[in-house]
Design an enzyme around this catalytic site. Structure first.
Site, short mmCIF file in Angstrom:
data_model
loop_
_atom_site.label_atom_id
_atom_site.label_comp_id
_atom_site.label_asym_id
_atom_site.label_seq_id
_atom_site.Cartn_x
_atom_site.Cartn_y
_atom_site.Cartn_z
CE1 TYR A 277 -3.29 2.99 0.93
CE2 TYR A 277 -1.81 3.37 2.78
CZ TYR A 277 -2.85 3.79 1.97
OH TYR A 277 -3.45 5.00 2.22
CE LYS B 298 -2.28 7.19 -1.12
NZ LYS B 298 -3.49 7.76 -1.80
#
Ligand SMILES: NC(=O)c1ccc[n+]([C@@H]2O[C@H](COP(=O)([O-])OP(=O)(O)OC[C@H]3O[C@@H](n4cnc5c(N)ncnc54)[C@H](OP(=O)(O)O)[C@@H]3O)[C@@H](O)[C@H]2O)c1
Length: 294
Positions: free
Chosen positions: A125, A129
């Site tokens: 994740y 990002k």
């Protein structure tokens, strides 16, 4: 009138933005039903067709643990989509506000992270990002990337506060990790900060920002505060004790940063205001959620 295109309109922050952005211009708000970002063919063309003056991206793949088993999808939503939005912004001459996360950091620091601190995400994740931030920066100069953390709100899907309220209603006792420190941040406050930033955005102010509520706390202390405030407000709770536990005692597929407090000085300076303290905002969220909670 400024034309604003909002993506992620059904999310925690997106729903708050949908309420506040109309004070600044005409808003077109897209949720998943309007444009499925998983298949982003045509995204650029669809955005350019809108000819927005400002694009606000609140859409993201936010399932931190699930991202470990769905890295392609996480990368698509968190890196490819922002890149295409930045390219669209560049081609229409518009500005882009993109939201990012404290999980771009590894959490090994013990003082608040400045905007230029070295990034080193611990999981898929955070990596996706960070790739999104970098793609935006490559594609356009007219961007603001706002990193935030530990987001919760009354609207949208589940979050830590809602989980604590549910578990607190079901259980007598609960263990919550105390060795991860950060700043819980109310989605409403993030939307207000973004709206305040919009009129200030220019050549001098484009770039990276950190925005969270003020203060710092462990998940354990946050949980204790949630139960104290919720009890005062009359939420149904049967919980009698919260135990501090370690991250080792609560294993998850992704390692979380141990310390991810973000230094919000730059945004505070540009907006000429400091962020509300996390506990004051928690109280307000719980008051709002009381009307929704069943
Ligand atoms: N949540 C946190 O704790 C946290 C912490 C730090 C930073 N952030 C960042 O803050 C921003 C906002 O987060 P949030 O908490 O508001 O997230 P959220 O509630 O999960 O909202 C994200 C939105 O993106 C949409 N989305 C996901 N996949 C999509 C797809 N394939 N097509 C169209 N839309 C899609 C979701 O649609 P559906 O509603 O249909 O699923 C959802 O409405 C994100 O950039 C996130 O990375 C969040």
């Amino acid at each position: 009138m400024m034309k604003i295109l909002l993506l992620g309109a059904q999310g925690q922050v997106g729903q708050e933005l949908k309420l506040v952005l109309p004070s600044l211009g005409t808003v077109t708000a897209w949720g998943r039903a309007d444009f499925d970002l998983a298949t982003s063919g045509g995204l650029m063309a669809a955005v350019v067709e809108q000819q927005p003056d400002l694009i606000v991206n609140a859409a993201a793949y936010t399932a931190v643990d699930r991202a470990e088993s769905e890295p392609e999808l996480a990368h698509q939503i968190n890196a490819v989509v922002p890149e295409q939005l930045a390219q669209a912004a560049e081609s229409c001459g518009s500005k882009l506000i993109h939201i990012s996360t404290d999980y771009v950091f590894d959490g090994r620091q013990n003082r608040p992270y400045q905007i230029d601190a070295a990034t080193n995400p611990l999981g898929v994740y955070g990596q996706s990002k960070l790739a999104g931030e970098q793609a935006v920066q490559r594609a356009t100069d007219r961007y603001a990337i706002l990193r935030t953390a530990w987001v919760y709100g009354a609207k949208g899907k589940g979050n830590f506060v809602k989980t604590m309220l549910r578990l607190g209603a079901e259980r007598d006792e609960l263990g919550v990790v105390y060795d991860q420190v950060g700043t819980p941040t109310w989605a409403y406050d993030i939307a207000q900060a973004i709206a305040a930033l919009v009129p200030q955005l220019n050549e001098q102010t484009f770039g990276i920002y950190h925005y969270t509520n003020s203060g710092a706390v462990s998940w354990y202390d946050f949980a204790v505060a949630i139960f104290e405030e919720a009890r005062t407000l009359g939420y149904p709770l049967q919980l009698s004790s919260v135990r501090p536990i370690t991250s080792e005692q609560y294993p998850t597929p992704t390692e979380r940063p141990a310390y991810s407090v973000l230094a919000g000085d730059r945004l505070a300076r540009v907006l000429n205001q400091t962020a509300p303290h996390w506990r004051a905002s928690l109280r307000k969220m719980l008051k709002e959620y009381l009307n929704i909670y069943k």
